[in-house]
Design a protein around this motif. Structure first.
Motif, PDB file in Angstrom:
ATOM      1  N   GLY A  37      38.826  21.640   3.319  1.00 39.05           N
ATOM      2  CA  GLY A  37      37.750  22.226   2.516  1.00 39.05           C
ATOM      3  C   GLY A  37      38.275  23.204   1.481  1.00 39.05           C
ATOM      4  O   GLY A  37      37.831  23.220   0.332  1.00 39.05           O
ATOM      5  N   VAL A  38      39.250  24.023   1.871  1.00 34.70           N
ATOM      6  CA  VAL A  38      39.847  24.985   0.939  1.00 34.70           C
ATOM      7  C   VAL A  38      40.586  24.254  -0.176  1.00 34.70           C
ATOM      8  O   VAL A  38      40.450  24.585  -1.362  1.00 34.70           O
ATOM      9  CB  VAL A  38      40.772  25.965   1.692  1.00 34.70           C
ATOM     10  N   VAL A  39      41.370  23.236   0.180  1.00 38.44           N
ATOM     11  CA  VAL A  39      42.110  22.464  -0.824  1.00 38.44           C
ATOM     12  C   VAL A  39      41.143  21.779  -1.775  1.00 38.44           C
ATOM     13  O   VAL A  39      41.339  21.781  -3.002  1.00 38.44           O
ATOM     14  CB  VAL A  39      43.057  21.447  -0.141  1.00 38.44           C
ATOM     15  N   LEU A  40      40.072  21.196  -1.261  1.00 40.99           N
ATOM     16  CA  LEU A  40      39.072  20.534  -2.098  1.00 40.99           C
ATOM     17  C   LEU A  40      38.395  21.544  -3.026  1.00 40.99           C
ATOM     18  O   LEU A  40      38.187  21.269  -4.205  1.00 40.99           O
ATOM     19  CB  LEU A  40      38.043  19.831  -1.220  1.00 40.99           C
ATOM     20  N   GLY A  41      38.058  22.724  -2.511  1.00 45.13           N
ATOM     21  CA  GLY A  41      37.443  23.764  -3.335  1.00 45.13           C
ATOM     22  C   GLY A  41      38.355  24.220  -4.463  1.00 45.13           C
ATOM     23  O   GLY A  41      37.911  24.406  -5.598  1.00 45.13           O
ATOM     24  N   VAL A  42      39.630  24.402  -4.162  1.00 46.46           N
ATOM     25  CA  VAL A  42      40.596  24.796  -5.194  1.00 46.46           C
ATOM     26  C   VAL A  42      40.731  23.695  -6.245  1.00 46.46           C
ATOM     27  O   VAL A  42      40.771  23.973  -7.449  1.00 46.46           O
ATOM     28  CB  VAL A  42      41.964  25.147  -4.554  1.00 46.46           C
ATOM     29  N   ALA A  43      40.770  22.438  -5.815  1.00 45.26           N
ATOM     30  CA  ALA A  43      40.893  21.321  -6.756  1.00 45.26           C
ATOM     31  C   ALA A  43      39.679  21.248  -7.680  1.00 45.26           C
ATOM     32  O   ALA A  43      39.818  21.074  -8.897  1.00 45.26           O
ATOM     33  CB  ALA A  43      41.063  20.004  -5.996  1.00 45.26           C
ATOM     34  N   VAL A  44      38.484  21.389  -7.128  1.00 45.25           N
ATOM     35  CA  VAL A  44      37.266  21.370  -7.949  1.00 45.25           C
ATOM     36  C   VAL A  44      37.274  22.545  -8.925  1.00 45.25           C
ATOM     37  O   VAL A  44      36.932  22.395 -10.105  1.00 45.25           O
ATOM     38  CB  VAL A  44      36.003  21.388  -7.055  1.00 45.25           C
ATOM     39  N   GLY A  45      37.670  23.713  -8.470  1.00 40.32           N
ATOM     40  CA  GLY A  45      37.744  24.876  -9.349  1.00 40.32           C
ATOM     41  C   GLY A  45      38.718  24.678 -10.497  1.00 40.32           C
ATOM     42  O   GLY A  45      38.426  25.035 -11.639  1.00 40.32           O
ATOM     43  N   LEU A  46      39.881  24.098 -10.224  1.00 41.65           N
ATOM     44  CA  LEU A  46      40.860  23.833 -11.284  1.00 41.65           C
ATOM     45  C   LEU A  46      40.352  22.811 -12.287  1.00 41.65           C
ATOM     46  O   LEU A  46      40.553  22.950 -13.501  1.00 41.65           O
ATOM     47  CB  LEU A  46      42.182  23.369 -10.670  1.00 41.65           C
ATOM     48  N   VAL A  47      39.682  21.778 -11.809  1.00 46.93           N
ATOM     49  CA  VAL A  47      39.121  20.759 -12.719  1.00 46.93           C
ATOM     50  C   VAL A  47      38.059  21.378 -13.611  1.00 46.93           C
ATOM     51  O   VAL A  47      38.047  21.158 -14.829  1.00 46.93           O
ATOM     52  CB  VAL A  47      38.556  19.565 -11.917  1.00 46.93           C
ATOM     53  N   LEU A  48      37.155  22.151 -13.040  1.00 43.74           N
ATOM     54  CA  LEU A  48      36.111  22.796 -13.846  1.00 43.74           C
ATOM     55  C   LEU A  48      36.705  23.772 -14.850  1.00 43.74           C
ATOM     56  O   LEU A  48      36.244  23.857 -15.995  1.00 43.74           O
ATOM     57  CB  LEU A  48      35.106  23.495 -12.941  1.00 43.74           C
ATOM     58  N   PHE A  49      37.718  24.503 -14.460  1.00 43.24           N
ATOM     59  CA  PHE A  49      38.369  25.430 -15.382  1.00 43.24           C
ATOM     60  C   PHE A  49      39.042  24.672 -16.531  1.00 43.24           C
ATOM     61  O   PHE A  49      38.961  25.076 -17.685  1.00 43.24           O
ATOM     62  CB  PHE A  49      39.398  26.293 -14.648  1.00 43.24           C
ATOM     63  N   ALA A  50      39.689  23.567 -16.226  1.00 46.07           N
ATOM     64  CA  ALA A  50      40.368  22.778 -17.254  1.00 46.07           C
ATOM     65  C   ALA A  50      39.369  22.149 -18.219  1.00 46.07           C
ATOM     66  O   ALA A  50      39.635  22.028 -19.418  1.00 46.07           O
ATOM     67  CB  ALA A  50      41.225  21.695 -16.604  1.00 46.07           C
ATOM     68  N   LEU A  51      38.211  21.751 -17.733  1.00 45.71           N
ATOM     69  CA  LEU A  51      37.215  21.102 -18.588  1.00 45.71           C
ATOM     70  C   LEU A  51      36.334  22.086 -19.340  1.00 45.71           C
ATOM     71  O   LEU A  51      35.632  21.683 -20.268  1.00 45.71           O
ATOM     72  CB  LEU A  51      36.336  20.172 -17.755  1.00 45.71           C
TER      73      LEU A  51
END
Length: 151
Positions: free
Chosen positions: A15-29
């Motif tokens: 869950g933590v890894v998935l949350g970090v991945a979603v956060g990075l994608v949103l930040f990049a976009l």
């Protein structure tokens, strides 16, 4: 560590890894997000100077002014309630003309003029964004499905 604790640890870590991945994608976009607005939205609410926008509507009749020396054009985009002045330098699409649907992309200058870096001309209302269609229908200017069938 029991089997139940191990399973909860793995699920929590995933869950933590998935949350970090979603956060990075949103930040990049976040830098590539372009908001769509109608001319009324722009006039009533404005826009921050660094925000990229798409404005859709109709090219106001009688508003197109071409400057042949530097291939620039000035025109107004309207939703029949408000209008936004637009400047664009470059080649316009073949379908660009007064009274036709258009979507322009760029930034709103501090003086209220929209500086477009992209112009998309539409050959009819079937390809307009839903917000523009709804606005035109509300004002009784829409020439969509039912009126096109009568022509």
């Amino acid at each position: 560590m029991t089997r139940k604790q191990r399973r909860l640890t793995i699920i929590g870590s995933a869950g933590v890894v998935l949350g970090v991945a979603v956060g990075l994608v949103l930040f990049a976009l976040s830098g590539d997000i372009t908001l769509f607005k109608t001319p009324t939205d722009v006039v009533e609410h404005g826009a921050s100077p660094d925000a990229r926008l798409r404005i859709g509507g109709l090219v106001e009749k009688g508003s197109v002014i071409r400057n042949e020396s530097n291939a620039s054009v000035r025109f107004e985009v309207t939703d029949t309630v408000n209008r936004v002045p637009v400047t664009y330098t470059g080649l316009l699409p073949d379908l660009f003309r007064e009274g036709q649907g258009v979507v322009v992309e760029g930034q709103l200058e501090p003086d209220g003029i929209f500086k477009a870096d992209s112009v998309l001309a539409k050959h009819d209302e079937r390809y307009m964004p839903k917000e523009v269609v709804d606005s035109l229908k509300a004002q009784g200017v829409w020439e969509g499905e039912s009126q096109q069938a009568q022509k």
